[in-house]
Design a protein around this motif. Sequence first.
Motif, PDB file in Angstrom:
ATOM      1  N   ARG A   1       2.632  13.410 -10.751  1.00  0.00           N
ATOM      2  CA  ARG A   1       3.479  14.601 -10.912  1.00  0.00           C
ATOM      3  C   ARG A   1       4.015  14.728 -12.327  1.00  0.00           C
ATOM      4  NH1 ARG A   1       8.311  15.450  -7.318  1.00  0.00           N
ATOM      5  NH2 ARG A   1       8.267  17.503  -8.272  1.00  0.00           N
ATOM      6  N   VAL A   2       4.132  13.609 -13.046  1.00  0.00           N
ATOM      7  CA  VAL A   2       4.624  13.680 -14.426  1.00  0.00           C
ATOM      8  C   VAL A   2       3.495  14.144 -15.354  1.00  0.00           C
ATOM      9  CG1 VAL A   2       5.757  12.370 -16.287  1.00  0.00           C
ATOM     10  CG2 VAL A   2       6.301  11.863 -13.913  1.00  0.00           C
ATOM     11  N   GLY A   3       2.270  14.096 -14.834  1.00  0.00           N
ATOM     12  CA  GLY A   3       1.146  14.586 -15.628  1.00  0.00           C
ATOM     13  C   GLY A   3       0.599  13.569 -16.603  1.00  0.00           C
ATOM     14  N   PHE A   4       0.861  12.276 -16.354  1.00  0.00           N
ATOM     15  CA  PHE A   4       0.317  11.244 -17.236  1.00  0.00           C
ATOM     16  C   PHE A   4      -1.204  11.287 -17.219  1.00  0.00           C
ATOM     17  CE2 PHE A   4       4.421   8.942 -16.363  1.00  0.00           C
ATOM     18  CZ  PHE A   4       4.881   9.022 -17.661  1.00  0.00           C
ATOM     19  N   SER A   5      -1.792  11.066 -18.363  1.00  0.00           N
ATOM     20  CA  SER A   5      -3.251  11.181 -18.468  1.00  0.00           C
ATOM     21  C   SER A   5      -3.950   9.844 -18.226  1.00  0.00           C
ATOM     22  CB  SER A   5      -3.624  11.739 -19.842  1.00  0.00           C
ATOM     23  OG  SER A   5      -3.234  10.853 -20.873  1.00  0.00           O
ATOM     24  N   PHE A   6      -3.460   9.099 -17.238  1.00  0.00           N
ATOM     25  CA  PHE A   6      -4.104   7.828 -16.902  1.00  0.00           C
ATOM     26  C   PHE A   6      -5.488   8.069 -16.314  1.00  0.00           C
ATOM     27  CE2 PHE A   6       0.470   6.500 -16.182  1.00  0.00           C
ATOM     28  CZ  PHE A   6       0.534   5.683 -17.300  1.00  0.00           C
ATOM     29  N   ASP A   7      -6.353   7.093 -16.518  1.00  0.00           N
ATOM     30  CA  ASP A   7      -7.663   7.122 -15.871  1.00  0.00           C
ATOM     31  C   ASP A   7      -7.502   6.456 -14.510  1.00  0.00           C
ATOM     32  OD1 ASP A   7     -10.181   6.767 -14.913  1.00  0.00           O
ATOM     33  OD2 ASP A   7     -11.017   5.952 -16.781  1.00  0.00           O
ATOM     34  N   TRP A   8      -7.280   7.268 -13.496  1.00  0.00           N
ATOM     35  CA  TRP A   8      -6.967   6.730 -12.167  1.00  0.00           C
ATOM     36  C   TRP A   8      -8.173   6.104 -11.483  1.00  0.00           C
ATOM     37  CZ3 TRP A   8      -2.124   5.784 -11.046  1.00  0.00           C
ATOM     38  CH2 TRP A   8      -1.111   6.559 -11.646  1.00  0.00           C
TER      39      TRP A   8
ATOM     40  N   ASP B   1       0.827  -1.211   0.000  1.00  0.00           N
ATOM     41  CA  ASP B   1       0.000   0.000   0.000  1.00  0.00           C
ATOM     42  C   ASP B   1       0.859   1.257   0.000  1.00  0.00           C
ATOM     43  OD1 ASP B   1      -2.283  -1.482  -0.109  1.00  0.00           O
ATOM     44  OD2 ASP B   1      -2.671  -1.434   2.052  1.00  0.00           O
ATOM     45  N   MET B   2       1.926   1.211   0.795  1.00  0.00           N
ATOM     46  CA  MET B   2       2.830   2.362   0.847  1.00  0.00           C
ATOM     47  C   MET B   2       3.464   2.619  -0.527  1.00  0.00           C
ATOM     48  SD  MET B   2       4.697   1.715   4.509  1.00  0.00           S
ATOM     49  CE  MET B   2       6.309   1.655   3.719  1.00  0.00           C
ATOM     50  N   ASN B   3       3.945   1.539  -1.122  1.00  0.00           N
ATOM     51  CA  ASN B   3       4.626   1.681  -2.410  1.00  0.00           C
ATOM     52  C   ASN B   3       3.679   2.138  -3.517  1.00  0.00           C
ATOM     53  OD1 ASN B   3       6.927   0.869  -1.138  1.00  0.00           O
ATOM     54  ND2 ASN B   3       6.977  -1.181  -2.030  1.00  0.00           N
ATOM     55  N   ILE B   4       2.458   1.623  -3.490  1.00  0.00           N
ATOM     56  CA  ILE B   4       1.478   2.036  -4.499  1.00  0.00           C
ATOM     57  C   ILE B   4       1.176   3.529  -4.353  1.00  0.00           C
ATOM     58  CG2 ILE B   4      -0.956   1.833  -5.197  1.00  0.00           C
ATOM     59  CD1 ILE B   4      -0.719  -1.172  -4.884  1.00  0.00           C
ATOM     60  N   ALA B   5       1.038   3.969  -3.099  1.00  0.00           N
ATOM     61  CA  ALA B   5       0.747   5.387  -2.864  1.00  0.00           C
ATOM     62  C   ALA B   5       1.890   6.255  -3.394  1.00  0.00           C
ATOM     63  CB  ALA B   5       0.534   5.637  -1.377  1.00  0.00           C
ATOM     64  N   LYS B   6       3.113   5.802  -3.145  1.00  0.00           N
ATOM     65  CA  LYS B   6       4.282   6.552  -3.587  1.00  0.00           C
ATOM     66  C   LYS B   6       4.332   6.622  -5.126  1.00  0.00           C
ATOM     67  CE  LYS B   6       9.323   6.427  -2.958  1.00  0.00           C
ATOM     68  NZ  LYS B   6      10.401   5.709  -2.243  1.00  0.00           N
ATOM     69  N   PHE B   7       4.163   5.457  -5.752  1.00  0.00           N
ATOM     70  CA  PHE B   7       4.187   5.406  -7.217  1.00  0.00           C
ATOM     71  C   PHE B   7       3.114   6.308  -7.812  1.00  0.00           C
ATOM     72  CE2 PHE B   7       6.598   2.513  -9.963  1.00  0.00           C
ATOM     73  CZ  PHE B   7       7.477   1.973  -9.042  1.00  0.00           C
ATOM     74  N   THR B   8       1.915   6.206  -7.247  1.00  0.00           N
ATOM     75  CA  THR B   8       0.795   6.961  -7.795  1.00  0.00           C
ATOM     76  C   THR B   8       1.094   8.455  -7.764  1.00  0.00           C
ATOM     77  OG1 THR B   8      -0.685   5.237  -7.024  1.00  0.00           O
ATOM     78  CG2 THR B   8      -1.691   7.331  -7.633  1.00  0.00           C
ATOM     79  N   SER B   9       1.609   8.932  -6.628  1.00  0.00           N
ATOM     80  CA  SER B   9       1.841  10.378  -6.542  1.00  0.00           C
ATOM     81  C   SER B   9       2.964  10.785  -7.496  1.00  0.00           C
ATOM     82  CB  SER B   9       2.129  10.797  -5.105  1.00  0.00           C
ATOM     83  OG  SER B   9       3.442  10.447  -4.757  1.00  0.00           O
ATOM     84  N   GLN B  10       3.962   9.913  -7.656  1.00  0.00           N
ATOM     85  CA  GLN B  10       5.052  10.245  -8.580  1.00  0.00           C
ATOM     86  C   GLN B  10       4.568  10.285 -10.033  1.00  0.00           C
ATOM     87  OE1 GLN B  10       8.006   7.299  -7.515  1.00  0.00           O
ATOM     88  NE2 GLN B  10       8.999   8.690  -6.082  1.00  0.00           N
ATOM     89  N   MET B  11       3.718   9.331 -10.392  1.00  0.00           N
ATOM     90  CA  MET B  11       3.163   9.297 -11.753  1.00  0.00           C
ATOM     91  C   MET B  11       2.324  10.537 -12.026  1.00  0.00           C
ATOM     92  SD  MET B  11       3.980   6.467 -13.143  1.00  0.00           S
ATOM     93  CE  MET B  11       4.610   4.952 -12.503  1.00  0.00           C
TER      94      MET B  11
END
Length: 800
Positions: free
Chosen positions: A113-120, A101-111
């Motif tokens: 920040r790059v401005g990827f247009s993923f459908d979260w 959960d920690m790692n997913i949260a970290k990855f998500t916030s980093q992604m």
Amino acid sequence: MRHDFKNIEEKWQKKWEDEGIFHAEDNSDKKKFFALVEFPYPSGAGMHVGHVKAYSGLEVISRKRRMEGYNVLFPLGFDAFGLPTENYAIKTGIHPRKVTDMNIAKFTSQMKRVGFSFDWTRTVDTTDENYYKWTQWIFLKMFENGLVFRDKTLVNYCPSCKVVLSNEDSQGGKCDICHSDIVQRSKDVWYLRITEYADKLLEGLEDVDYLPNVKTQQVNWIGKSRGAFVNFDVDGADEKLRIYTTRPDTLFGVTFMVLAPEHPILDTYKDKITNFAEVEAYRELCGKKTEFERTQLVKDKTGVKIEGLSGINPVNGKNIPIYISDYVMMGYGTGAIMAVPAHDERDYDFAKKFGIDIIEVIKGGNIEEAAYTGDGEMVNSDFLNGYDNKRDSIDKMIEVLAERGIGEAGVQYKMKDWAFNRQRYWGEPIPIVHCEHCGMVPLPYEELPLRLPEIENFEPGEGGESPLAKIDSYVNCKCPKCGADAKRETDTMPQWAGSSWYFLRYIDPNNDTCLADPEKLKYWMPVDWYNGGMEHVTRHLIYSRFWHRFLYDIGEVPVKEPYAKRTAQGLILGPDGEKMSKSKGNVVDPNDVVDAYGADVLRMYILFMGDYGAAAPWSENGVKGCKRFLERVSALTDMVKGGEADAELDSLLHKTIKKVTGDIEEMKFNTAIAAMMALVNKIYEVGSLTQDRLSAFVRLICPFAPHLAEEMWETIGGAGFASLAAWPEYDEAKCVDSTVEIAVQICGKLRATVMIAADATAETAIAAAKANDKVAQALEGKKIIKEIYVPGRIVNIVAK
RNA sequence: GCGGGCGUGGCGGAAUUGGCAGACGCGCCAGACUUAGGAUCUGGUAUCUUUGAUGUGAAGGUUCAAGUCCUUUCGCCCGCACCA
């Protein structure tokens, strides 16, 4: 004006999220586009520049598609089961669930920040019980359809990770996870019958648009070969020895046979084998070698002759010796071969060493010196004499032999069944119960998910058993069939299980009655474009095609092949040109780049640094160059003037739109960006541009530098989001110049350039060329032999 | 060994697929603005014995024309690898 990237990036990321502008619509009349990138393993190290490159390609394409009016599904999830998380848990005592959960949260916030247009809103997590419920469901469906079996065989075992690995996971004799040497162990393990799908996986490749090398690699991995099975009588035994050969034409050249050291016939007839002790000693020697050592091509062959048993060549009744040698593998063919030293290099080496006869049956080489593996006329072959194995196909040979009752046509694959288990905690539990009375009993579907129990100690057992085996409350259960006391399977599924179908779940991530709604599957499948790494071509890409084809066969998905198109990005190397690694200290952290230069610069540089499909080294100066470019772009809003557009600039704008539009489709992002840079240089040269020209440019650059584009879009009063504005169109007429500069060559050497009308005839073009001073000078006193005009390009005058 | 790919300035890389080699960026050089420049702007930048010649790993060939096609060869990278 310098733009404050930190503020504008945060501002637009928030707006995009608040308004949900990248959400895919489920019931839409619009044309769909499903873009897929390989979901990451959320490691503690966080996002890597490689992730950014892997996602940036389809990010640009997805953004362009939205602007073109498509309903785009561009999701990202997490492939979160796996050993690194578990090992971290063992080391720190933090539960893998928490770590994940920690790692997913970290990855998500980093992604983000790059401005990827993923459908979260469609994120999937393979370790979520509502997800792995369906992974288990598919496993049970496979079990039901006879594609799951258990077998005690020699398996690839990693002593360091304490797990059994599939063939795909132990390529090169090294563990895919920790890179230590693999050993062979006899173990009772789960297999998925992927070989049953070998032909379907091959055929499926014909209908998809994959990079050619991706296709070839898969074809080679599956390794289909056509040949013949031939039974040899054995003098001293009452059973036949079955061999597989792709060269039945060379049967008359067979002078000995070789068995794999593990071949079962040795144990069956050990009483007849007078040197069985020697055989045992050789087996022990082989057992000590790793699979890798054993598969190294070595000229120096080893082996032992079997005393007491000999083979009978079915074509001529000759008695031939039988050997065991580790150059024959139990895992391919039948574990026994007919040896033709004259026409096979390995057999030749073996025969030379052991002093065995070498009989030439194909003309064309010199068997005194080496084996001849080429084609030619057949000799010393009785009823086959006079055939030519080049002219007459192997199929013809098999036919001729079969008429005499020798052998039958057969097919073999290099691909082996998929060893489908790990003896670890952090994986999907295998939903099978072992019952003394009923055998292996699948858990009823309605009992899924079979949840991982809460445990304290994740350490695997010394004997290579799963940590789950120590949990009595988990292991002890009732047989679902007869109700008697039974034991639960304690192995978990391998890493690749969850990723074998994840793309389907994006389509309907919260469905709890089926994998995904059939209507939605029908709308979204297949994936239109899948981009990922070359390292997955013979693993994930094979596995997921297999699962998907199975789901098609049982009617769960509407299309045979999951991915219509597959491309691959190249590696980003360290600034020293070496592969990035912690030990070399050449790792570039994308988060540092975002901090220092902004997300737009990072995105722009990663796509500009070179051919998207090739490896390219990182360059800090290259990043600065992109920063400079974006600074120049941001200042364009100050250069807007009314009045007439500069005609030359206008033409270049249209050419640039055309170029960028085409290049994006071919993933030639570097040249697309180069074209936009050239356009900006031209705008600076002209000094001003009109509002609508700027509007077009802002939309053009939007997929690459979306934050800056949004900011500029707002400044020039664009409606809504630039990200959703219409993709700029170009006027073909404006892309064509009315006059063109053409090169003039004399005898192939460049002498001058002249301006002519684009639609000039050959006569006028050549006349214009000759009118040029330099050309006239060069032609003086020479006789013109030939004149060539390539429209719009070149005039070449051949003269003597 | 088999399969796939690559080799172009000081560097990353372009080249409409046989038609002006070196786009674009970096670096470097010069100038401008500056107290300053590792900021910004402008110009230049393949090599040489420079009215010309030579240049895409090397050597041949096809062609009016070759980085691109063919033959030979050298070097590098990736995948598979005693697959019978």
